[in-house]
Design a protein around this motif. Structure first.
Motif, PDB file in Angstrom:
ATOM      1  N   VAL A 148      48.965  43.570  41.856  1.00 34.29           N
ATOM      2  CA  VAL A 148      50.386  44.028  41.229  1.00 34.29           C
ATOM      3  C   VAL A 148      51.436  44.311  42.239  1.00 34.29           C
ATOM      4  O   VAL A 148      51.271  44.847  43.187  1.00 34.29           O
ATOM      5  CB  VAL A 148      50.227  45.485  40.497  1.00 34.29           C
ATOM      6  CG1 VAL A 148      51.528  45.930  40.009  1.00 34.29           C
ATOM      7  CG2 VAL A 148      49.003  45.576  39.503  1.00 34.29           C
ATOM      8  N   LEU A 203      52.845  40.415  38.643  1.00 32.51           N
ATOM      9  CA  LEU A 203      51.567  40.056  39.090  1.00 32.51           C
ATOM     10  C   LEU A 203      51.475  38.902  40.003  1.00 32.51           C
ATOM     11  O   LEU A 203      52.258  38.081  40.145  1.00 32.51           O
ATOM     12  CB  LEU A 203      50.456  39.876  37.993  1.00 32.51           C
ATOM     13  CG  LEU A 203      50.535  40.814  36.906  1.00 32.51           C
ATOM     14  CD1 LEU A 203      49.439  40.423  35.868  1.00 32.51           C
ATOM     15  CD2 LEU A 203      50.084  42.191  37.540  1.00 32.51           C
ATOM     16  N   TYR A 236      43.446  36.600  31.404  1.00 35.97           N
ATOM     17  CA  TYR A 236      43.362  37.958  32.063  1.00 35.97           C
ATOM     18  C   TYR A 236      43.410  38.914  31.287  1.00 35.97           C
ATOM     19  O   TYR A 236      44.056  39.092  30.150  1.00 35.97           O
ATOM     20  CB  TYR A 236      44.313  37.768  33.337  1.00 35.97           C
ATOM     21  CG  TYR A 236      45.648  37.139  32.981  1.00 35.97           C
ATOM     22  CD1 TYR A 236      45.944  35.653  33.607  1.00 35.97           C
ATOM     23  CD2 TYR A 236      46.529  37.710  32.786  1.00 35.97           C
ATOM     24  CE1 TYR A 236      47.024  35.015  33.324  1.00 35.97           C
ATOM     25  CE2 TYR A 236      47.889  36.996  33.067  1.00 35.97           C
ATOM     26  CZ  TYR A 236      47.983  35.918  33.137  1.00 35.97           C
ATOM     27  OH  TYR A 236      49.222  35.156  32.809  1.00 35.97           O
ATOM     28  N   ILE A 251      44.946  42.996  31.389  1.00 41.24           N
ATOM     29  CA  ILE A 251      45.699  44.265  32.033  1.00 41.24           C
ATOM     30  C   ILE A 251      45.455  45.620  31.596  1.00 41.24           C
ATOM     31  O   ILE A 251      45.307  45.784  30.470  1.00 41.24           O
ATOM     32  CB  ILE A 251      47.097  43.730  31.814  1.00 41.24           C
ATOM     33  CG1 ILE A 251      47.367  42.455  32.679  1.00 41.24           C
ATOM     34  CG2 ILE A 251      48.047  45.274  32.856  1.00 41.24           C
ATOM     35  CD1 ILE A 251      48.855  42.235  32.453  1.00 41.24           C
ATOM     36  N   VAL A 268      47.592  50.649  37.751  1.00 42.25           N
ATOM     37  CA  VAL A 268      47.647  49.390  36.629  1.00 42.25           C
ATOM     38  C   VAL A 268      46.617  48.486  37.402  1.00 42.25           C
ATOM     39  O   VAL A 268      46.694  48.120  38.691  1.00 42.25           O
ATOM     40  CB  VAL A 268      49.065  48.538  36.737  1.00 42.25           C
ATOM     41  CG1 VAL A 268      48.933  47.206  35.730  1.00 42.25           C
ATOM     42  CG2 VAL A 268      50.263  49.386  35.897  1.00 42.25           C
ATOM     43  N   GLU A 269      45.669  48.092  36.632  1.00 43.39           N
ATOM     44  CA  GLU A 269      44.728  46.913  37.015  1.00 43.39           C
ATOM     45  C   GLU A 269      44.849  45.826  36.296  1.00 43.39           C
ATOM     46  O   GLU A 269      45.113  45.563  35.234  1.00 43.39           O
ATOM     47  CB  GLU A 269      43.211  47.398  36.910  1.00 43.39           C
ATOM     48  CG  GLU A 269      42.937  48.847  37.317  1.00 43.39           C
ATOM     49  CD  GLU A 269      41.787  49.537  36.829  1.00 43.39           C
ATOM     50  OE1 GLU A 269      40.791  48.776  36.546  1.00 43.39           O
ATOM     51  OE2 GLU A 269      41.710  50.792  36.363  1.00 43.39           O
ATOM     52  N   ALA A 270      44.838  44.580  37.014  1.00 40.10           N
ATOM     53  CA  ALA A 270      44.796  42.991  36.461  1.00 40.10           C
ATOM     54  C   ALA A 270      43.632  42.122  37.122  1.00 40.10           C
ATOM     55  O   ALA A 270      43.453  42.280  38.133  1.00 40.10           O
ATOM     56  CB  ALA A 270      45.963  42.490  36.772  1.00 40.10           C
TER      57      ALA A 270
END
Length: 211
Positions: free
Chosen positions: A68, A175, A189, A191, A53-55
């Motif tokens: 995360v 997050l 943002y 995700i 998972v990228e944020a």
């Protein structure tokens, strides 16, 4: 709609992802928490990995990576909180025990002006019994709270998972707190949630309180 709240939907070849805030209000500069639901639409098993998972937060034309906060990290935070709570509980219990140990002693003054001290075993026993009961209750409450918090994390936080065909899976995605923008204005943002070979890109805007 999920639980009465609008949810963002991403539909890819082999999977469907729904995302919504975990609460109706996000505390300013607090840790954003989202509920993520994943459905395997394919004919074979697919994997979801939290590490994938990228944020990213977007502020004034610049991008900032958001960490995360994994289940393991949240468990460690809770363990640290429990250690601090146990220390405070221990100090309070020691204070109660010391006060009880002094409860049997008293001072008197006679009509003639003489003063002295006395000791009452009955008063001391009552005070020590009350202190022991209070200490047992404090310790039990501390332990119960810690166990309950651990159970909530186990049940609610999203973790690595393999989804069978047609299976739904989900949980809370935590997050790190976003970068504070000037004036407390809207924060945006992105995700990216990877499920098997699918990449679900979710764009989110967090407005100021009361907006």
């Amino acid at each position: 709609m999920r639980d009465g709240q609008p949810a963002l939907v991403s539909h890819q070849k082999s999977s469907l992802v729904l995302v919504r805030p975990a609460s109706r209000q996000v505390r300013a500069n607090g840790r954003p928490v989202f509920v993520v639901a994943i459905n395997n639409l394919g004919k074979g098993p697919i994997d979801f990995r939290v590490a994938q998972v990228e944020a990213t937060q977007h502020v004034a034309g610049s991008d900032y990576g958001m960490q995360v906060v994994t289940y393991e990290m949240l468990v460690q935070e809770e363990k640290n909180r429990q250690v601090a709570a146990a220390i405070f509980t221990g100090l309070a219990a020691a204070g109660n025990a010391y006060s009880a140990s002094q409860a049997g002693y008293g001072h008197y003054t006679t009509a003639g002006g003489r003063t002295g001290t006395f000791y009452s075993p009955t008063a001391a026993a009552i005070a020590q019994g009350n202190a022991a009961a209070q200490n047992d209750a404090m310790i039990a409450a501390t332990v119960e709270t810690g166990q309950r918090n651990m159970a909530v994390l186990e049940q609610s936080v999203i973790k690595d998972n393999t989804l069978m065909p047609g299976e739904w899976y989900g949980g809370q995605l935590h997050l790190a707190p976003p970068v504070t923008s000037e004036g407390g204005g809207q924060k945006t943002y992105t995700i990216v949630i990877t499920v098997g070979a699918d990449r679900h890109v979710i764009d989110i805007a967090q407005g100021p309180a009361g907006a």
